[in-house]
Scaffold this motif. Structure first.
Motif, short mmCIF file in Angstrom:
data_model
loop_
_atom_site.label_atom_id
_atom_site.label_comp_id
_atom_site.label_asym_id
_atom_site.label_seq_id
_atom_site.Cartn_x
_atom_site.Cartn_y
_atom_site.Cartn_z
N ILE A 15 16.80 19.96 39.31
CA ILE A 15 17.33 21.25 39.24
C ILE A 15 16.58 22.34 39.86
O ILE A 15 17.03 23.22 40.69
N ALA A 16 15.27 22.27 39.58
CA ALA A 16 14.14 23.32 40.08
C ALA A 16 14.23 23.23 41.63
O ALA A 16 14.02 24.20 42.22
N SER A 17 14.04 22.31 42.11
CA SER A 17 13.99 22.08 43.48
C SER A 17 15.29 22.39 44.34
O SER A 17 15.15 23.12 45.33
N PHE A 18 16.57 22.44 43.56
CA PHE A 18 17.57 22.90 44.13
C PHE A 18 17.62 24.34 44.33
O PHE A 18 18.24 24.93 45.14
N TYR A 19 17.40 25.02 43.11
CA TYR A 19 17.37 26.56 43.27
C TYR A 19 16.33 27.24 44.21
O TYR A 19 16.49 28.39 44.43
N CYS A 20 15.22 26.48 44.40
CA CYS A 20 14.23 26.83 45.29
C CYS A 20 14.42 26.71 46.73
O CYS A 20 13.45 27.01 47.39
N GLN A 21 15.46 26.31 47.59
CA GLN A 21 15.68 26.11 48.50
C GLN A 21 15.70 27.25 49.42
O GLN A 21 16.05 28.42 49.33
N SER A 22 15.14 27.43 50.92
CA SER A 22 15.24 28.57 51.95
C SER A 22 15.95 28.26 53.00
O SER A 22 16.09 26.76 53.27
N VAL A 23 16.46 29.29 53.53
CA VAL A 23 17.35 29.05 54.78
C VAL A 23 16.24 29.14 55.87
O VAL A 23 15.19 29.52 56.03
N PRO A 24 16.61 28.37 57.21
CA PRO A 24 15.83 28.42 58.25
C PRO A 24 15.58 29.74 59.01
O PRO A 24 16.29 30.59 59.00
N VAL A 25 14.59 29.86 59.63
CA VAL A 25 14.18 30.98 60.47
C VAL A 25 13.90 30.81 61.87
O VAL A 25 13.14 29.90 62.19
N ILE A 26 14.79 31.67 62.72
CA ILE A 26 14.70 31.45 64.16
C ILE A 26 13.54 32.18 64.67
O ILE A 26 13.65 33.51 64.50
N ASP A 27 12.46 31.75 65.24
CA ASP A 27 11.33 32.55 65.37
C ASP A 27 11.17 32.74 66.97
O ASP A 27 10.27 32.23 67.69
N MET A 28 12.31 33.29 67.50
CA MET A 28 12.22 33.82 68.87
C MET A 28 12.95 34.72 69.30
O MET A 28 14.30 34.98 68.63
N ASN A 29 12.83 35.84 70.34
CA ASN A 29 13.69 36.89 70.72
C ASN A 29 13.80 36.50 72.19
O ASN A 29 15.27 36.92 72.69
N VAL A 30 12.98 36.46 72.95
CA VAL A 30 13.17 36.24 74.40
C VAL A 30 12.63 35.23 75.08
O VAL A 30 11.22 34.90 74.64
N VAL A 31 12.97 34.44 76.01
CA VAL A 31 12.52 33.42 76.56
C VAL A 31 12.70 33.70 78.04
O VAL A 31 13.57 34.42 78.66
N GLU A 32 11.75 32.96 78.96
CA GLU A 32 11.77 33.21 80.43
C GLU A 32 12.23 31.76 80.98
O GLU A 32 11.42 30.77 80.76
N VAL A 33 12.85 31.86 81.77
CA VAL A 33 13.27 30.60 82.75
C VAL A 33 13.41 31.08 84.14
O VAL A 33 14.19 32.08 84.53
N ARG A 34 12.72 30.28 85.18
CA ARG A 34 12.77 30.39 86.54
C ARG A 34 14.04 30.11 87.06
O ARG A 34 14.74 28.94 86.66
N GLU A 35 14.87 30.55 88.02
CA GLU A 35 15.94 30.46 88.49
C GLU A 35 16.13 29.04 89.10
O GLU A 35 17.20 28.60 89.38
N ASP A 36 15.26 28.57 89.69
CA ASP A 36 15.19 27.35 90.37
C ASP A 36 14.86 26.23 89.66
O ASP A 36 14.59 25.16 90.19
N VAL A 37 14.94 26.17 88.27
CA VAL A 37 14.77 25.00 87.41
C VAL A 37 16.04 24.04 87.76
O VAL A 37 17.07 24.49 87.46
N PRO A 38 15.60 22.85 88.16
CA PRO A 38 16.78 21.96 88.39
C PRO A 38 17.65 21.48 87.15
O PRO A 38 17.14 21.57 86.28
N VAL A 109 19.38 35.74 71.36
CA VAL A 109 18.28 35.42 71.99
C VAL A 109 18.38 35.98 73.67
O VAL A 109 19.48 35.47 74.14
N TYR A 110 17.54 36.59 74.27
CA TYR A 110 17.59 37.14 75.79
C TYR A 110 16.86 35.98 76.61
O TYR A 110 15.45 35.80 76.24
N VAL A 111 17.64 35.55 77.51
CA VAL A 111 16.82 34.59 78.49
C VAL A 111 16.62 35.51 79.90
O VAL A 111 17.42 35.76 80.64
N THR A 112 15.40 35.66 80.30
CA THR A 112 15.02 36.57 81.20
C THR A 112 14.90 35.53 82.38
O THR A 112 13.88 34.50 82.49
N VAL A 113 15.73 35.64 83.43
CA VAL A 113 15.69 34.56 84.83
C VAL A 113 14.70 35.26 85.72
O VAL A 113 14.87 36.24 86.25
#
Length: 1302
Positions: A15-38, A109-113
């Motif tokens: 019961i204690a472990s159930f009441y102590c669960q946490s939600v996932p955290v997305i740890d990213m805002n912007v990523v960079e990807v080059r336009e010629d990645v196949p 999340v923003y993908v900078t091309v």
């Protein structure tokens, strides 16, 4: 109670472990990807975390999710659809993460091309075509190229460059600004001297950027067409001058002679051309039409009046334009035309008197002659010549005598051609009488042979008074023939005179008159032999007959004479002359060609020497034409097809027509017939002239050499543009510029300004291949011959590939050969000097051991008398010499070369015997008639036939003990001698009879080797020793096998016997000892065992070797396999080999092997049973004793830990006496079974108790035997397990013992 507490604690934790669960955290805002990645490749990783470490699932949503593919488990994102930064450089997506407990966690999340260099620059405002005046100033901007690149950063920066300019020589005329694309004129243009158009390829390149795994640069190109506008700045040019025309003398006024053609090279202006005669060496003979350039006869003229100018009139023709040029003047040009005046028969023969090389016309002559002179005596004091100034047959004339005394005299010759020396001779001696007439007079009449012209000369003859007898010849006239151009000293005839006076017997001397004849003929004063003095001056084509007087003078000075009519016989020394060297004919394809080829021969008319026939020299196109053998009419054989002609011939068929006479030897001359086949509806360029020849002086740079002209039948200006290129033969010495003119395009060939032509370096004539091509790359090629005129500055050339053949031992002082250098200069004097010499000795080239040759200053190569030339030492000599031009004024005055001298072999070496064996062993029983008993070998250092060797037996002797007995020559050498690859000659010595098998000794055979085919036969001899082996050495071997089996195994048996005895085994006979063919048939093999030194093994030696233990151990078994039982002598005494000894040795060896195997097995069995015995004792002890106060406990699997106090770490178990340990098993499989406690599934959660007894280990019987205890506790400890939950769990470790399974 305990179980309930545990359950409550578990529930509370859940019961204690159930009441102590946490939600996932997305740890990213912007990523960079080059336009010629196949597509399909990694783009980025979704970064998220969960404090509870719950497993996460990943996803991407939103409109732009179509570009990505997500791994639900790992969060790895790959490209699903190709990105394009130029379309969208920032892509927004919704990243979704779920931990399986709560609802989806979503984040924007923003993908900078990022940019990749995937775009090339693009040109704007195309096309860049411009028309530019040829006088546009240097530095002017022609146009501006503009290009943009959609990429970013350095990849978007555009720079410009000119990649190519067509034609190539226009590359230096244009430049482009790297940054802003301005195309600027860098050098002056010329519509005529340079190309009338240019094609510029401009490239636009970006600054480079990453694309894939590489750093790349993108570029694109654009084509600009620049058309050059012509301006009037060039002088007119003649199309057909300089040239030569022909017209006969006395031609009518107004007759056309030649039409001059010129053009304005400024095709854009194309001004009219006016013509005039500027200068001439014969004024007022010809006139020219100002407008069309036609030259006609202005005044009737006589060729003979123009002989002082060689009957060739030179006109200087001027062509001028009608309008002023860019310089404000009337442009003009001047060129020469030569008009050759042809001859007609308009002159008759005239009489001349010639003195000191000068001839003057004269009609009266004075001479004298002695009275009573013989018939044929020439009147002396006359110097008469008849000349007709016409040419050829027009100059033929006849002579005869008229006047009051015409019956007393005759004229010689009676006819002539062009020029003849005339003599007046006595015809009737009785009419010439001083007492009757002291002065006589005649007229010599000369008449033209083919016209009515004639002339007369009056001859006054003073008669001389003489007295007494005169020498007399047999005949008054002697008709003698001699061939023209014969050798000096050729005998003409021997003519003698007789004088009736006895005092004059043998005192008559002879002389030829007049003196002018002595340059040609003379007579030996004593014997009257007339001979040719200067045969080179005898020319039938000049004077075909001479009539000198042969005088005979007696001792009193009285003269008798006879006339020698020396007829010069024609030889075939005049080749036919075709009236033109080159016939240029133009004919359209599908039309017929008729061309008259004419030739004349200067030899005697009506003879085979002057009879002319015509033919066409073989040529790939020769079958398309025929020529009449007699008339020389050239026709095409069937329709002509322009397309069937090789394009490189430019539509011109060149035939070589040969005119040859029928004389012996036949002489001929040739002319080139150049047939230009016109094209019908053909679009390829074609040259207007078949070939070109220009002259240029060496060391002249940048000057115009000449122009080639071509035309393209296409109608549009774009398609008929022609570009000329020199494709071959220029060697970088000439450049060519294209320009249009009225009939097509012209290619002006000039000397490259950076090149200096050198006449003396080999290129006196350049044969250029000039290619004309249109924009469709259709081409035509012509040949331009550029003749370089000489300036004396070239060193002499040493003759190449000079090779001499010299016999060895040569010592003559005469020259072997003469080095003849060449010098292209006209004034030179060459001297020669030897620099060094090399020799090829034994196939190796190096310094000569001796100086065999020397070179004189005049180039003569001589043998050096101080040394002897020896082929066997060296077979080639290479003399390095120089030729020096002592008259050289500039530059190098010498050149070096090599004279290769091949030394020819002569037979100066006798054959040499080669001893490969000191002696030969002969088995007497094997020698029959024709058997080979030995081989002889010989070599000869000579070559060719000089080294061929044959052999002959000279003497045979037999040596036995101290006695030497001569023998008949029953040994002979084969007549067929073999030569191996090393050059060694080999033959067999054969016996011509069978030899006695009981002889003991040797034969000495003397053999001679000779060179049978050499001019000088050389021989040598050698003695061969033949050692005999008699029948007493024959050994019989017995086999319990059939004859066929022994024969089948004979190679193997011979090999085994040879290996056992180390001797060469000669099989003599194989036969059956048994009469009946049964399975136990005995076969006898008779053999000789012979060593290379001539010794042999007898019965005892062979028997001893085969009975030795070391031989039998290696070869005895192999012989037994073939059925070998023993040996015997040839007499039949048999002694069995001790096979029982070999059998005993084999049994002893087998018994030893059995003992070793048995001992090893017993040792292994003893150790196995010893281990099992120990285990049995331990079980008995464990079952007999129970320690009550010992607490039971479970065993810890795989370790030496036990839960009982005092437990034996090796035998921690309760053993049932009924346990079967498997001692009655034969194999050791039980020993190999794993008893590891991990093999059992033991429930460790239960508390086990079992009463155990600690067993003390017994002392080992052998201290030096290694301890090897089977860990049986894990397998048997569970058999009397007792549970006791209250007993404490005790463990201990014995660190010295491990329970690891075997």
């Amino acid at each position: 109670m305990g179980r309930m507490e545990k359950s409550l604690l578990l529930l509370f934790a859940f019961i204690a472990s159930f009441y102590c669960q946490s939600v996932p955290v997305i740890d990213m805002n912007v990523v960079e990807v080059r336009e010629d990645v196949p597509v399909g490749e990694f783009a980025f990783q979704i970064i998220a975390n969960d404090a509870d470490n719950d497993p996460l699932t990943y996803d991407i949503t939103g409109p732009n999710a179509i570009y990505f593919d997500v791994n639900k488990v790992t969060g790895e994102v790959k490209i699903k659809r190709q990105l394009d930064r130029e379309a969208n450089d920032l892509v927004s997506i919704n990243v979704v993460v779920n931990d399986g407990v709560y609802a989806d966690e979503t984040k924007l999340v923003y993908v900078t091309v990022k940019d990749a260099n995937d775009n090339a620059p693009v040109f704007l405002d195309l096309p860049y075509n411009r028309e530019v005046a040829e006088d546009s100033p240097v530095g002017s901007t022609l146009f501006t190229a503009k290009a943009i690149d959609a990429d970013s950063g350095t990849a978007s920066i555009v720079s410009y460059n000119i990649d190519e300019v067509v034609p190539n020589d226009g590359a230096s005329l244009f430049s482009v600004s790297t940054k802003d694309g301005h195309v600027v004129l860098q050098d002056s243009l010329s519509y005529t001297d340079k190309s009338p158009f240019y094609q510029i390829r401009i490239s636009a390149s970006d600054g480079g950027g990453d694309l894939g795994d590489e750093y790349v640069f993108q570029s694109s190109t654009a084509i600009a067409f620049i058309t050059i506008k012509d301006m009037p700045d060039l002088d007119p040019q003649f199309l057909n001058l300089p040239n030569i025309a022909t017209i006969d003398e006395n031609s009518n006024v107004g007759m056309s002679v030649f039409t001059v053609r010129a053009r304005d090279p400024d095709t854009g202006v194309n001004d009219a051309i006016l013509y005039s005669i500027e200068n001439t060496n014969a004024p007022d003979l010809f006139q020219i039409n100002e407008n069309d350039g036609q030259i006609t006869v202005k005044t009737v003229f006589d060729r003979e009046e123009l002989l002082d100018i060689g009957a060739v009139v030179e006109l200087q023709i001027k062509a001028r334009e009608t309008k002023v040029n860019v310089h404000g003047v009337i442009a003009s040009t001047v060129q020469d035309l030569q008009i050759a005046i042809g001859d007609v028969n308009d002159n008759g023969p005239d009489f001349y008197e010639c003195k000191d090389g000068t001839c003057s016309m004269k009609t009266s002559f004075n001479g004298d002659v002695d009275e009573n002179s013989s018939t044929g005596v020439a009147v002396t004091g006359l110097n008469i010549r008849v000349k007709d100034p016409d040419q050829g047959a027009n100059s033929s004339f006849n002579l005869h005598v008229e006047g009051p005394d015409k019956e007393a005299f005759s004229v010689i010759p009676s006819s002539g051609v062009g020029d003849a020396v005339v003599q007046l001779t006595i015809k009737n001696p009785t009419a010439v009488d001083f007492e009757e007439k002291t002065v006589m007079s005649v007229e010599i009449v000369a008449t033209d042979a083919s016209a009515g012209f004639s002339s007369t000369a009056t001859i006054t003859i003073n008669i001389n008074d003489v007295n007494d007898n005169f020498p007399e010849f047999e005949k008054e006239f002697f008709d003698i023939d001699v061939y023209e151009h014969c050798k000096d000293g050729t005998a003409v005839a021997t003519i003698t005179a007789i004088d009736k006076d006895a005092l004059d017997d043998g005192k008559i001397t002879y002389k030829l008159v007049p003196d002018s004849i002595l340059t040609l003929f003379d007579v030996y004063e004593k014997n009257g032999s007339v001979y040719v003095k200067n045969g080179s001056l005898l020319d039938w084509e000049g004077i075909n007959s001479y009539s000198p007087t042969l005088q005979a003078r007696d001792s009193d000075g009285k003269i008798g004479s006879t006339v020698l009519v020396i007829n010069i016989k024609d030889i075939n020394d005049q080749k036919p002359e075709i009236n033109r060297e080159v016939y240029n004919e133009f004919v359209q394809e599908d039309q017929n060609l008729e061309l008259q080829i004419q030739a004349r021969d200067g030899d005697e008319p009506g003879t085979p020497n002057s009879q002319i026939q015509y033919r066409i020299e073989d040529n790939p196109l020769r079958s398309n034409f025929t020529i009449d053998l007699e008339s020389g009419l050239l026709k095409n054989n069937g329709p002509l097809d322009r397309e069937a002609i090789d394009p490189e011939m430019n539509g011109v068929i060149e035939l070589k027509v040969i005119a040859l006479d029928m004389g012996t030897p036949s002489l001929s001359s040739s002319a080139t017939v150049s047939i230009n086949v016109g094209d019908v509806n053909d679009n390829s360029p074609g040259y207007l002239d078949p070939d070109y020849t220009f002259k240029v002086k060496e060391n002249e740079t940048g000057i115009l050499v000449g122009s080639v002209h071509a035309h393209d039948a296409d109608q549009t200006d774009f398609n008929n543009r022609i570009v000329f290129n020199i494709v071959d033969g220029s060697f970088g010495s000439f450049i060519l510029f294209s320009e249009p003119f009225s009939e097509g395009y012209r290619g002006n060939i000039t000397v490259d300004p950076s090149i200096v032509l050198d006449y003396d370096k080999g290129y006196k004539t350049y044969t250029l291949k000039v290619e004309a091509s249109d924009l469709g790359q259709k081409k035509a090629v012509t040949t331009v011959e550029v003749v370089v005129e000489d300036v004396n500055d070239t060193p002499p050339d040493f003759p190449t590939d000079m090779m001499l053949n010299v016999n060895e031992n040569t010592s003559l002082p005469d020259a072997l050969s003469t080095i003849t250098g060449t010098d292209v200069d006209t004034n030179f004097s060459l001297q020669y000097e030897l620099i060094s010499s090399e020799c090829q000795c034994s196939a190796t080239r190096g310094p000569c051991p001796e100086e065999w040759f020397k070179v004189e200053k005049n180039g003569e190569v001589k043998a050096n008398p101080d040394y002897v030339i020896d082929y066997e030492k060296c077979d080639q000599v290479f003399l390095t010499a120089i030729v020096v031009d002592i008259y050289t004024e500039k530059g190098r005055n010498s050149s070096e070369g090599v004279v290769s001298i091949i030394i020819e072999d002569i037979n100066d070496n006798a054959p040499e015997f080669i001893t490969l064996q000191e002696f030969y062993v002969v088995l007497l029983e094997r020698v029959e008639k024709g058997s080979s008993v030995a081989k002889v070998y010989a070599t000869d250092r000579d070559k060719g036939v000089n080294r061929k060797t044959d052999f002959k037996v000279l003497k045979v002797e037999y040596v036995s003990g101290d006695q030497t007995v001569p023998q008949d020559l029953f040994f002979t050498a084969d007549s067929e001698v073999q030569e191996d690859s090393t050059g060694m000659f080999i033959t067999d010595i054969r016996s011509q009879k069978s030899l006695a098998s009981i002889q003991e000794g040797k034969y000495l055979v003397e053999v001679q080797a000779c060179n049978p085919n050499a001019e000088v036969k050389l021989c040598s001899t050698s003695v061969i020793e033949l050692l005999t082996v008699d029948r007493s050495f024959r050994v019989s071997l017995r086999f319990r096998s059939s004859v066929s089996e022994v024969n089948d195994n004979l190679p193997q048996i011979r090999g085994v016997l040879a290996g056992a005895t180390k001797a060469t085994v000669h099989i003599f006979n194989v036969f059956s000892e048994s009469e009946n063919q049964r399975a136990d048939e005995i076969t006898v093999l008779e053999a000789y065992f012979v060593f290379s030194n001539g010794t042999a093994l007898g019965y005892d030696e062979v028997n001893k070797i085969l009975n030795s233990e070391e031989v039998y151990s290696e070869y005895g078994v192999m012989l037994s396999q073939f059925g070998f039982t023993g040996i015997s002598t040839t007499g039949g005494d048999q002694k069995e080999v001790k096979i029982e000894v070999f059998i005993m040795i084999g049994l002893v060896a087998a018994l030893g092997i059995v003992l070793v195997v048995t001992t090893t097995s017993l040792v292994c069995i003893r150790r196995n049973y010893k281990r099992k015995l120990k285990a049995s004792k331990a079980m008995n002890s464990a079952s007999a004793v129970v320690i009550e106060n010992q607490k039971g406990g479970p065993v810890v699997p795989g370790t030496n830990k036990y839960t009982k106090e005092g437990a034996n770490p090796v035998l921690n178990m309760n053993i049932d006496t009924a346990t079967d340990l498997g001692f009655d098993e034969d194999d050791s499989s039980t020993d190999r079974e794993s008893l590891n406690s991990l093999d059992y599934n033991i429930d460790m959660t239960e508390k086990d108790t079992m009463p155990m007894k600690a067993i003390e280990e017994e002392d080992e019987e052998y201290e030096n035997e290694s301890l090897y205890i089977e860990p049986l506790g894990a397998a048997l400890a569970q058999r009397e397990r007792k549970r006791d939950s209250e007993s404490p769990s005790l463990t201990f470790e014995n660190p010295s013992v491990s329970t690891t399974d075997l």
